[in-house]
Write an enzyme that holds these catalytic residues in place. Structure first.
Site, mmCIF file in Angstrom:
data_model
loop_
_atom_site.group_PDB
_atom_site.id
_atom_site.type_symbol
_atom_site.label_atom_id
_atom_site.label_comp_id
_atom_site.label_asym_id
_atom_site.label_seq_id
_atom_site.Cartn_x
_atom_site.Cartn_y
_atom_site.Cartn_z
ATOM 1 N N LYS A 256 0.544 -1.286 0.047
ATOM 2 C CA LYS A 256 -0.149 0.138 -0.264
ATOM 3 C C LYS A 256 0.372 1.266 -0.036
ATOM 4 C CE LYS A 256 -3.696 -2.586 2.083
ATOM 5 N NZ LYS A 256 -4.373 -3.360 0.952
ATOM 6 N N THR B 49 6.461 -21.710 0.928
ATOM 7 C CA THR B 49 5.751 -21.497 -0.217
ATOM 8 C C THR B 49 7.651 -20.391 -0.291
ATOM 9 O OG1 THR B 49 4.575 -19.542 -0.260
ATOM 10 C CG2 THR B 49 5.746 -19.234 2.082
ATOM 11 N N THR B 50 7.627 -20.342 -1.305
ATOM 12 C CA THR B 50 9.050 -19.385 -2.246
ATOM 13 C C THR B 50 8.719 -18.259 -2.625
ATOM 14 O OG1 THR B 50 7.667 -20.915 -4.576
ATOM 15 C CG2 THR B 50 8.785 -18.942 -4.476
ATOM 16 N N THR C 177 -16.634 -7.133 4.957
ATOM 17 C CA THR C 177 -16.406 -6.375 4.028
ATOM 18 C C THR C 177 -16.244 -5.408 6.369
ATOM 19 O OG1 THR C 177 -15.402 -6.536 2.733
ATOM 20 C CG2 THR C 177 -14.160 -4.653 4.012
HETATM 21 N N1 PLP Z 1 -4.271 -6.210 7.234
HETATM 22 C C1 PLP Z 1 -5.080 -5.127 6.633
HETATM 23 C C2 PLP Z 1 -5.489 -4.793 7.711
HETATM 24 C C3 PLP Z 1 -5.227 -5.233 5.986
HETATM 25 O O1 PLP Z 1 -6.775 -4.272 5.274
HETATM 26 C C4 PLP Z 1 -5.225 -5.979 4.990
HETATM 27 C C5 PLP Z 1 -5.225 -6.192 3.646
HETATM 28 O O2 PLP Z 1 -5.804 -4.688 2.844
HETATM 29 C C6 PLP Z 1 -3.893 -7.225 5.029
HETATM 30 C C7 PLP Z 1 -3.741 -6.971 6.159
HETATM 31 C C8 PLP Z 1 -3.508 -7.690 4.290
HETATM 32 O O3 PLP Z 1 -2.340 -7.337 3.119
HETATM 33 P P1 PLP Z 1 -1.950 -7.684 2.660
HETATM 34 O O4 PLP Z 1 -2.619 -7.343 1.059
HETATM 35 O O5 PLP Z 1 0.017 -7.357 2.240
HETATM 36 O O6 PLP Z 1 -1.737 -9.607 2.358
#
Ligand code: PLP
Length: 425
Positions: A250, A279-280, A365
Site C-alpha cells: 500500500k 512457500t516460495t 468487510t
Molecule cells: N491487514 C489489513 C488491516 C488489511 O486491510 C490487509 C489488506 O488489505 C491486510 C492485512 C493484508 O495485506 P496484504 O495485501 O499485504 O496481504
C-alpha cells in the site's frame, strides 16, 4: 445418491447475489503515466477511462520511476522468481537488505518477509499460539479477516474487546490470571472506517498486565510518522509494540508483507511458521524495488504532507457539496450508503455515467448496515478530480447520511443533494 457439488456451491453464490454481497471485478488497465486515470472496456467492448478513487497505492509508489527502475534492473540481473523457499535458495541479498531496512524503520531487532501481510498475520498469530502454552488472544472486534483467521487457526482461547475501547480491554485483562500469557491484537488504522487505535493506552495496559502487543500497521506504514514508520512512529511508541505487522503493497507500492519484532520472536516465527517456511519467497526484484520505495518514502516527508493535504482538501470539497462522510482522523473517507444493493448500484452508476471508480464496501468487510463507498485520494488527484467526484455523487447518489460533522451523529436519513455547493445555496 449422487451429490450435486456444483449445485451446493451455486446456491451459496446465488445467496450472495441476492443480498448484494457478490463481488464483481473490473478489469483495470492501469496506467503508470496517467494514474489515477485508468482505462477499461465497457460491456459493449468500448474503451473507456475513469479516475481511480479506491487504490491503496496511497503515495503512488507503484509508479515511481526509481522504484520501477530498480525493479527492472534487478529483474534483468537476477531473473523473475526466486526459485525457492527461503530455506532452499530463496534467500537473496535483496531479501536480507529489505528485512534490515524494515527492522530499522520500526526500530526492531529483526523483520521477516511474507508473501503478503495477510499471510504474515495468519502465520505469526497461529505460530505464537502454538509455541506459547496457554496463550490467550485479546482481539479488537473490528480486526481484519487475516487476524481473525490466524486466531481461529490457532484453536486457542480468544476474547474480543469492543472496538478501540481501552476500558473494556482493561476489564478483560484484570479478570485473567496474572500468570496467563496474553497477546493484545489490534490495527493501528482500521481500513474501512479509518478509526485509529488508542495505541498509547493499549501499550500502558499491556505493561500493567504483562501482555504482549501485536499491531497491524498495514494502512499506516509509509503514511504516518516522520519517517513513515506508522502510527507507532507518529506517537513515538515504537518500542511499546512487540510485533508490528505491515504490508509492502500500500504505502510502499509493491507487494508482500512482513513482521518486525525482537530477535527471538522473529527467529521463532522464521523457524516454526508454516506460512513462512513452506512457500516460495518473494522475487528478488520485488524485494529490491520495495527497499527503494521504502527509502524514498522514509526520506521524503513531503510525500506524506502532500498526501494528507489532499485528504483534507477532498473532505473540504465533499463537505462543500453537501456530501456527508464518516469522520475519522486517518486518511480513509467513507461515504455511508447503508444498503448493499444500493451501494453497488451507486458505484456502478458512478463508473458508467461519470467515469469514477469507487469501491462499494459491503458485508462481510463491514457489518450489515454500514455499507459504504470507501474513497481514497492520492497526491496525484487534482482539485478538478475532487470537484468532479463531489458533483457526480450529488447528481447520482441517493445515499444515507450517517455522520455529518466531527463527532456529531445524525440518524440515518435518505438524502438527495441538489448538486449545488452548500455555500452557494
Ligand atoms: N491487514 C489489513 C488491516 C488489511 O486491510 C490487509 C489488506 O488489505 C491486510 C492485512 C493484508 O495485506 P496484504 O495485501 O499485504 O496481504
Amino acid at each position: 445418491m449422487m451429490i450435486d457439488y456444483n449445485g451446493i456451491l451455486e446456491q451459496r453464490i446465488h445467496n450472495l447475489k441476492q443480498d448484494g454481497s457478490y463481488r464483481y471485478f473490473l478489469d483495470v488497465q492501469k496506467s503508470a503515466r496517467h494514474f489515477p486515470r485508468f482505462y477499461f472496456e465497457d460491456a459493449d467492448g468500448n474503451k473507456r477511462s475513469a479516475i481511480n478513487w479506491c487504490s491503496n497505492d496511497y503515495l503512488c509508489m507503484s509508479i515511481h520511476e526509481e522504484v520501477i527502475n530498480r525493479l527492472t534492473r534487478v529483474a534483468h540481473q537476477s531473473g523473475t522468481g526466486s526459485g525457492g523457499t527461503r530455506n532452499i535458495s530463496g534467500t537473496t541479498v535483496y531479501h536480507r537488505e529489505l528485512e534490515e531496512t524494515l527492522a530499522a524503520l520500526h526500530q526492531k531487532e529483526g523483520a521477516l518477509l511474507f508473501g503478503g501481510a495477510y499471510l504474515a498475520n495468519v502465520t505469526t498469530l497461529s505460530t505464537l499460539a502454538a509455541l506459547i502454552p496457554g496463550l490467550v488472544f485479546i482481539s479488537d472486534e473490528r480486526n481484519h479477516a487475516s487476524i481473525i483467521e490466524g486466531i481461529r487457526n490457532s484453536r486457542t482461547e480468544k476474547i474480543i474487546f469492543r472496538h478501540n475501547d481501552a476500558d473494556h480491554l482493561e476489564q478483560i485483562l484484570m479478570k485473567l490470571p496474572p500468570e496467563q500469557p496474553k497477546l493484545i491484537v489490534f490495527e493501528s488504522v482500521y481500513s474501512m472506517n479509518g478509526s485509529i487505535a488508542p495505541m498509547t493506552d493499549i501499550i500502558l495496559l499491556a505493561k500493567k498486565y504483562n501482555a504482549l502487543t501485536y499491531a497491524d500497521e498495514v494502512h499506516a506504514v509509509g503514511l504516518y510518522g516522520n519517517d513513515g514508520g506508522g502510527i507507532s512512529a507518529a506517537l513515538g511508541v515504537r518500542q511499546g509494540i512487540d510485533i508490528i505487522n505491515g504490508t509492502l503493497a500500500k504505502g510502499f507500492g509493491m507487494t508482500g508483507g512482513y513482521i518486525a519484532a525482537n530477535r527471538v520472536i522473529v527467529d521463532a516465527v522464521r523457524s516454526f511458521g508454516k506460512g513462512f517456511i513452506f512457500t516460495t519467497s518473494l522475487p528478488p526484484a520485488v524485494c529490491a524495488a520495495a527497499t527503494a520505495g521504502i527509502g524514498i518514502v522514509r526520506d521524503n516527508p513531503a510525500l506524506r504532507t502532500a498526501f494528507h493535504k489532499n485528504v483534507k482538501r477532498l473532505r473540504e470539497v465533499l463537505t462543500c457539496y453537501g456530501i456527508s462522510w464518516l469522520y475519522n482522523d486517518a486518511h480513509i473517507t467513507p461515504v455511508r450508503i447503508g444498503d448493499a444493493v444500493l451501494c453497488q448500484d451507486v458505484a456502478s452508476r458512478l463508473l458508467h455515467e461519470s467515469g469514477i471508480y469507487v469501491q462499494p464496501v459491503n458485508y462481510p468487510t463491514v457489518p450489515k448496515g454500514e455499507e459504504c463507498l470507501r474513497i481514497i485520494v492520492t497526491p496525484r488527484h487534482r482539485e478538478a478530480d475532487m470537484i468532479h467526484l463531489a458533483k457526480s455523487l450529488c447528481r447520482d447518489a441517493i445515499y444515507r447520511v450517517s455522520v455529518t460533522t466531527r463527532g456529531r451523529r445524525d440518524k440515518s436519513r435518505l438524502y438527495i443533494s441538489t448538486g449545488t455547493p452548500i455555500n452557494q445555496q
